[in-house]
Design a protein around this motif. Structure first.
Motif, PDB file in Angstrom:
ATOM      1  N   ALA A  49       0.869  -1.173   0.000  1.00  0.00           N
ATOM      2  CA  ALA A  49       0.000   0.000   0.000  1.00  0.00           C
ATOM      3  C   ALA A  49       0.909   1.226   0.000  1.00  0.00           C
ATOM      4  CB  ALA A  49      -0.900   0.001   1.230  1.00  0.00           C
TER       5      ALA A  49
ATOM      6  N   SER B  15      -1.541  -2.336  -3.593  1.00  0.00           N
ATOM      7  CA  SER B  15      -2.816  -2.867  -3.100  1.00  0.00           C
ATOM      8  C   SER B  15      -3.805  -1.760  -2.795  1.00  0.00           C
ATOM      9  CB  SER B  15      -2.583  -3.713  -1.843  1.00  0.00           C
ATOM     10  OG  SER B  15      -2.047  -2.920  -0.787  1.00  0.00           O
ATOM     11  N   HIS B  16      -3.314  -0.620  -2.262  1.00  0.00           N
ATOM     12  CA  HIS B  16      -4.153   0.515  -1.878  1.00  0.00           C
ATOM     13  C   HIS B  16      -3.355   1.795  -2.093  1.00  0.00           C
ATOM     14  CE1 HIS B  16      -5.317  -2.934   0.647  1.00  0.00           C
ATOM     15  NE2 HIS B  16      -6.531  -2.440   0.683  1.00  0.00           N
TER      16      HIS B  16
ATOM     17  N   PRO C  26      -8.359   0.165  -4.503  1.00  0.00           N
ATOM     18  CA  PRO C  26      -9.032   1.096  -3.600  1.00  0.00           C
ATOM     19  C   PRO C  26      -8.172   2.330  -3.328  1.00  0.00           C
ATOM     20  CG  PRO C  26      -9.138  -1.152  -2.748  1.00  0.00           C
ATOM     21  CD  PRO C  26      -8.172  -1.178  -3.888  1.00  0.00           C
TER      22      PRO C  26
ATOM     23  N   LEU D 244      -7.689   0.529   5.078  1.00  0.00           N
ATOM     24  CA  LEU D 244      -6.968  -0.695   4.724  1.00  0.00           C
ATOM     25  C   LEU D 244      -7.709  -1.926   5.220  1.00  0.00           C
ATOM     26  CD1 LEU D 244      -3.259   0.340   5.422  1.00  0.00           C
ATOM     27  CD2 LEU D 244      -4.451   0.257   3.229  1.00  0.00           C
TER      28      LEU D 244
ATOM     29  N   SER E 148     -11.251  -2.376   3.125  1.00  0.00           N
ATOM     30  CA  SER E 148     -11.113  -2.812   1.728  1.00  0.00           C
ATOM     31  C   SER E 148     -10.467  -4.195   1.669  1.00  0.00           C
ATOM     32  CB  SER E 148     -10.297  -1.791   0.928  1.00  0.00           C
ATOM     33  OG  SER E 148      -9.066  -1.524   1.546  1.00  0.00           O
ATOM     34  N   ARG E 149      -9.618  -4.521   2.666  1.00  0.00           N
ATOM     35  CA  ARG E 149      -9.010  -5.857   2.681  1.00  0.00           C
ATOM     36  C   ARG E 149     -10.079  -6.901   2.982  1.00  0.00           C
ATOM     37  NH1 ARG E 149      -4.995  -4.508   5.709  1.00  0.00           N
ATOM     38  NH2 ARG E 149      -5.885  -5.238   7.665  1.00  0.00           N
TER      39      ARG E 149
END
Length: 291
Positions: free
Chosen positions: A95, A118-119, A230, A283, A286-287
């Motif tokens: 992230a 990932s983010h 995201p 985090l 959205s995970r």
């Protein structure tokens, strides 16, 4: 940083030395500071994230104790150098949170290697080609420092020896400064001033602005393919307000918004608890949702 073991380190990549701070364990998050700061800007955030995350805060190329390269300050090159840094730590998917100019770099990283991000957390930032031009237009209330920083050798000569005055002005100014002028102390301003006084630091920091025309063209190309990961857009009511959200929504498809109240342009230092809580919730949510 209290209960968690902190690493102060440096690594060598192909053409850079990166200085960084690392603390915690869990899913990795890379914190990218803004201008005219260093990774020191995240000192209040890192202990708030480290129980759940592997938190890594480098000095960007040209800042702090990282190398001051002769060129390569367009965000395409800066992000490529940061990717080499991330890989040197044995990480592949991370992230990224970017504040101010760090947001420019974070977007460039996510746009080029979306499968490795990932983010994305976009904090009090803007992007050339997607709204920053308004912030550069002094005739319409934009900030003079964009033109000043882009002016060339005269910029360095006027600031040299006055680094404290320069940093102090931007952090304490009425518009897009701190909400609470006492939120950052003089010793902390001095930390940034000393970093800017190192050989090559002023040139490097201004070069992030002098490459804006290149960034504008790169952003236009990347913006044709909106980000799918995201994204959390963080604004401050006495900073950019909702401008960060308006910017990133033009280039990303999955965006959430947070507006931090009673806060100026520097949430990592002025409202660290609120910012850290927003990042952790984002985090985690959205995970859980499969992001």
């Amino acid at each position: 940083m209290g209960h968690a073991a902190e690493t102060l380190g440096s690594v060598r990549t192909r053409d850079m030395r990166f200085a960084y701070t690392r603390v915690g364990q869990g899913t990795p998050i890379l914190l990218l500071h803004g201008w005219p700061q260093t990774s020191f800007a995240w000192r209040k955030i890192m202990p708030l994230l480290c129980n759940e995350h592997d938190v890594i805060a480098p000095d960007l190329p040209g800042f702090g104790y990282s190398s001051k390269p002769d060129s390569g300050f367009d965000k395409k090159t800066v992000s490529a150098r940061l990717r080499e840094f991330v890989q040197s730590l044995g990480l592949s998917r991370i992230a990224i949170a970017g504040h101010d100019l760090g947001g420019h770099v974070a977007f460039a990283y996510a746009a080029q290697w979306p499968d490795e991000v990932s983010h994305l957390v976009f904090i009090e930032s803007s992007l050339p080609a997607f709204g920053q031009e308004a912030g550069m237009d002094v005739a319409r209330g934009g900030s003079w420092h964009f033109g000043f920083n882009m002016a060339g050798d005269i910029s360095e000569e006027l600031v040299r020896g006055r680094e404290f005055l320069f940093v102090d002005h931007f952090m304490r100014r009425e518009k897009v400064g701190l909400f609470d002028a006492n939120a950052v102390g003089s010793s902390e301003i001095e930390h940034y001033a000393q970093a800017l006084a190192r050989p090559g630091a002023l040139r490097s920091s201004f070069s992030y602005y002098r490459t804006i025309p290149i960034d504008r063209e790169d952003n236009r190309a990347w913006g044709q393919t909106p980000l799918q990961m995201p994204v959390l857009a963080v604004g401050a009511d006495w900073g950019y307000g909702d401008a960060s959200s308006r910017t990133i929504r033009q280039v990303a498809s999955n965006v959430e918004d947070v507006l931090i109240e009673r806060c100026g342009h520097y949430p990592p230092e002025e409202r660290p608890h609120e910012l850290a809580a927003a990042i952790k919730q984002f985090l985690g949510r959205s995970r859980t949702a499969g992001g």
